[in-house]
Write an enzyme that holds these catalytic residues in place. Sequence first.
Site, PDB file in Angstrom:
ATOM      1  CG  HIS A 133     -74.988 -22.434   5.958  1.00  0.00           C
ATOM      2  ND1 HIS A 133     -74.361 -21.945   7.072  1.00  0.00           N
ATOM      3  CD2 HIS A 133     -74.253 -22.795   5.023  1.00  0.00           C
ATOM      4  CE1 HIS A 133     -73.030 -21.848   6.594  1.00  0.00           C
ATOM      5  NE2 HIS A 133     -72.884 -22.320   5.415  1.00  0.00           N
ATOM      6  N   GLY A 138     -69.328 -28.342   7.978  1.00  0.00           N
ATOM      7  CA  GLY A 138     -68.414 -27.672   8.655  1.00  0.00           C
ATOM      8  C   GLY A 138     -67.978 -26.325   8.131  1.00  0.00           C
ATOM      9  CD  GLU A 159     -69.775 -30.804  13.886  1.00  0.00           C
ATOM     10  OE1 GLU A 159     -69.250 -29.794  14.237  1.00  0.00           O
ATOM     11  OE2 GLU A 159     -71.068 -31.065  14.135  1.00  0.00           O
ATOM     12  CE1 TYR A 200     -74.900 -34.425  18.689  1.00  0.00           C
ATOM     13  CE2 TYR A 200     -76.920 -33.271  18.953  1.00  0.00           C
ATOM     14  CZ  TYR A 200     -76.407 -34.267  19.099  1.00  0.00           C
ATOM     15  OH  TYR A 200     -76.764 -35.541  19.610  1.00  0.00           O
TER      16      TYR A 200
END
Length: 207
Positions: free
Chosen positions: A95, A176, A182, A192
């Site tokens: 990430h 996700g 998304e 969000y």
Amino acid sequence: VLPDGDALVAERDSARILRVSRGGAVTVLGTVPDVQHGGEGGLLGLAVDPAAPERVYAYLTSIQGDNRIVSMTYGPTSLGQPAVIFTGIPSGQLHNGGRIVFGPDGNLWVGTGEAGLRDPAQDKDSLGGKILRISPAGRVPTGNPFPGSPVWSLGHRNVQGLAFDSTGQLWATEFGQNTWDELNEIQEGGNYGWPIVEGKTGGKAFV
């Protein structure tokens, strides 16, 4: 894609930047220094400044232990020495985000990940799990929703794509966890939801 139709391509692990002509010819412009590849990190995003198309910006995972943004000049066959303009974005095996794009306002928009740590996405003082808006010099422009902060929106897990539509609206694709990827219409100061919410939130930004 460059004004003449050629494209610049980043190689994540080798840290090379390639120029690919419309006819398919490939030229190695150079290797960006101080890139640490591994996991989902490395040389990640590229953006050419439309106001100065001889300059390219790169988002990278650095040997210094963060994700950062550098700017470089480039030519048909060469790459200039990079200048660091923005540092301190969390990095990890997962990430790292890394998408960057120039907006119609002339600023650089940056999608970051939360480095697999989850909680930084909801921390306004962290640069992880955010969409950032900075000037081409790496400063905080006027008009950001949180005074003195580059953060434009928060609550993101791992932003993988950024694009402006013909009206100037920013959209982001986000990777996700178990169920939902998304597509988000990005609003100023929007939250969000991650890690509290994954996927649909009734059509509105999570608050």
